[in-house]
Design a protein around this motif. Structure first.
Motif, short mmCIF file in Angstrom:
data_model
loop_
_atom_site.label_atom_id
_atom_site.label_comp_id
_atom_site.label_asym_id
_atom_site.label_seq_id
_atom_site.Cartn_x
_atom_site.Cartn_y
_atom_site.Cartn_z
N MET A 116 -11.23 27.70 57.39
CA MET A 116 -10.08 26.91 56.90
C MET A 116 -8.87 27.18 57.80
SD MET A 116 -8.05 27.11 53.29
CE MET A 116 -9.33 26.72 52.13
N SER A 117 -8.14 26.13 58.08
CA SER A 117 -6.95 26.31 58.93
C SER A 117 -5.96 27.25 58.26
CB SER A 117 -6.30 24.94 59.15
OG SER A 117 -4.92 25.06 59.28
N ILE A 118 -5.34 28.08 59.07
CA ILE A 118 -4.30 28.99 58.56
C ILE A 118 -3.22 28.19 57.86
CG2 ILE A 118 -2.42 30.51 59.31
CD1 ILE A 118 -4.36 31.42 61.56
N PHE A 119 -2.85 27.06 58.44
CA PHE A 119 -1.78 26.27 57.86
C PHE A 119 -2.14 25.71 56.50
CE2 PHE A 119 -0.02 25.75 62.22
CZ PHE A 119 1.15 26.43 61.92
N ARG A 120 -3.41 25.38 56.32
CA ARG A 120 -3.81 24.85 55.02
C ARG A 120 -3.57 25.90 53.94
NH1 ARG A 120 -6.81 20.52 53.28
NH2 ARG A 120 -7.28 19.87 55.39
N LYS A 121 -3.88 27.14 54.28
CA LYS A 121 -3.64 28.21 53.31
C LYS A 121 -2.14 28.39 53.05
CE LYS A 121 -7.56 30.93 54.89
NZ LYS A 121 -7.86 32.02 55.80
N LEU A 122 -1.38 28.36 54.14
CA LEU A 122 0.04 28.68 54.01
C LEU A 122 0.85 27.57 53.36
CD1 LEU A 122 0.69 30.36 57.47
CD2 LEU A 122 0.46 31.49 55.28
N PHE A 123 0.54 26.33 53.71
CA PHE A 123 1.37 25.22 53.27
C PHE A 123 0.76 24.46 52.10
CE2 PHE A 123 3.09 25.39 57.68
CZ PHE A 123 4.44 25.40 57.37
N GLY A 135 8.01 26.48 75.60
CA GLY A 135 7.71 27.61 76.48
C GLY A 135 7.29 27.09 77.84
N LEU A 136 7.26 27.96 78.83
CA LEU A 136 6.85 27.53 80.17
C LEU A 136 5.39 27.12 80.17
CD1 LEU A 136 8.42 30.23 82.55
CD2 LEU A 136 9.47 28.14 81.64
N ALA A 137 5.00 26.37 81.20
CA ALA A 137 3.59 26.03 81.39
C ALA A 137 2.78 27.31 81.48
CB ALA A 137 3.43 25.21 82.66
N ASN A 138 1.62 27.31 80.86
CA ASN A 138 0.68 28.43 80.95
C ASN A 138 1.00 29.61 80.02
OD1 ASN A 138 -1.79 28.97 82.31
ND2 ASN A 138 -0.78 30.70 83.33
N ALA A 139 2.02 29.47 79.18
CA ALA A 139 2.38 30.56 78.28
C ALA A 139 1.34 30.76 77.18
CB ALA A 139 3.75 30.30 77.65
N GLY A 140 0.63 29.67 76.85
CA GLY A 140 -0.39 29.74 75.80
C GLY A 140 -0.09 28.88 74.59
N LYS A 141 0.78 27.89 74.76
CA LYS A 141 1.19 27.04 73.62
C LYS A 141 0.00 26.31 73.00
CE LYS A 141 4.07 24.82 76.31
NZ LYS A 141 3.87 25.64 77.54
N THR A 142 -0.76 25.62 73.85
CA THR A 142 -1.88 24.84 73.33
C THR A 142 -2.94 25.76 72.74
OG1 THR A 142 -1.40 23.14 74.99
CG2 THR A 142 -3.55 23.04 73.93
N LEU A 164 -4.56 28.22 65.56
CA LEU A 164 -4.08 27.98 64.20
C LEU A 164 -4.86 26.87 63.52
CD1 LEU A 164 -0.25 28.18 64.85
CD2 LEU A 164 -1.63 29.85 63.62
N MET A 165 -5.22 25.85 64.29
CA MET A 165 -5.90 24.69 63.69
C MET A 165 -7.39 24.90 63.51
SD MET A 165 -3.90 21.48 65.37
CE MET A 165 -4.81 20.30 64.39
N HIS A 166 -8.01 25.61 64.45
CA HIS A 166 -9.47 25.67 64.45
C HIS A 166 -10.04 27.07 64.38
CE1 HIS A 166 -9.02 21.52 65.67
NE2 HIS A 166 -8.37 21.89 66.76
N ILE A 181 0.85 15.63 70.04
CA ILE A 181 1.26 15.76 68.64
C ILE A 181 0.02 16.02 67.80
CG2 ILE A 181 2.46 14.70 66.71
CD1 ILE A 181 3.84 12.89 68.79
N ASN A 182 0.01 17.16 67.16
CA ASN A 182 -1.09 17.50 66.25
C ASN A 182 -0.60 17.28 64.84
OD1 ASN A 182 -3.16 19.03 68.11
ND2 ASN A 182 -1.13 19.75 68.67
#
Ligand SMILES: Nc1nc2c(ncn2[C@@H]2O[C@H](COP(=O)(O)OP(=O)(O)O)[C@@H](O)[C@H]2O)c(=O)[nH]1
Ligand SMILES: [Mg+2]
Length: 179
Positions: free
Chosen positions: A1-8, A21-28, A34-36, A50-51
């Protein structure tokens, strides 16, 4: 289950969260985790991804920005409408540290609404060269942030997930107080 589903799960609103953040920081990678529940392999983000996560009582829109210089002009427009900002830094990347610091302060000082919660992730903490948290707070200039902005910094890894649940649990509690 997504973390967000639990939290929200119990909320009844739509919220926009922007991830900078800069490119390559790890945003995606962080968003994928968090999603998967894993970071998946990522390709450089062009423009903005946009997710949307639909919950029974909440639509969460997560804006994942491309970090390359050319895309940063878009950030301001989207940050203006944001309910929460996440800023991700590669804790091992010494050569781009100054640039990350400058970009961060530009976002904080010029692009976001007063009182917006800001979550800073010192990411790639699984790598041995990751800067200690206390040193990061000092060198990134976090003590200079205006007192009306609620910020927190967590060491995270999008590879193992370490720190992410703690960071976003904190953040959601903060958002609940704000709304
Ligand atoms: N070791 C390690 N690698 C990471 C971590 N987060 C992201 N990466 C890697 O860093 C690279 C850039 O990640 P990506 O999510 O595409 O960065 P973005 O440009 O900020 O979206 C990829 O090769 C990821 O696998 C982390 O926490 N630890
Ligand atoms: Mg990306």
């Amino acid at each position: 289950m997504s973390i967000f589903r639990k939290l929200f799960g119990k909320k009844t609103k739509e919220a926009n969260m922007t991830v900078c953040g800069l490119a390559n920081a790890g945003k995606t990678s962080v968003i994928n985790y968090l999603m998967h529940g894993d970071s998946k392999s990522t390709i450089p983000t062009m423009g903005v991804n946009i997710n949307q996560i639909e919950f029974p009582n909440l639509q969460l829109n997560i804006f994942d920005f491309g970090g390359q210089t050319g895309f940063r002009n878009f950030w301001a427009q989207i940050n203006e409408k944001s309910d929460a900002v996440v800023f991700i830094v590669d804790g091992n990347d010494k050569s781009n540290f100054e640039e990350a610091r400058e970009v961060f302060h530009t976002v904080i000082e010029t692009q976001i609404n007063e009182g917006l919660p800001v979550l800073i992730l010192l990411n790639k903490a699984d790598l041995s060269d990751c800067m200690p948290r206390s040193e990061f707070i000092q060198r990134f200039g976090l003590m200079d942030i205006k007192p009306n902005i609620s910020w927190a910094v967590y060491k995270t890894s999008a590879m193992s997930g370490k720190g992410l649940v703690e960071a976003f649990t904190y953040f959601v509690h903060l958002l609940e107080k704000e709304t």
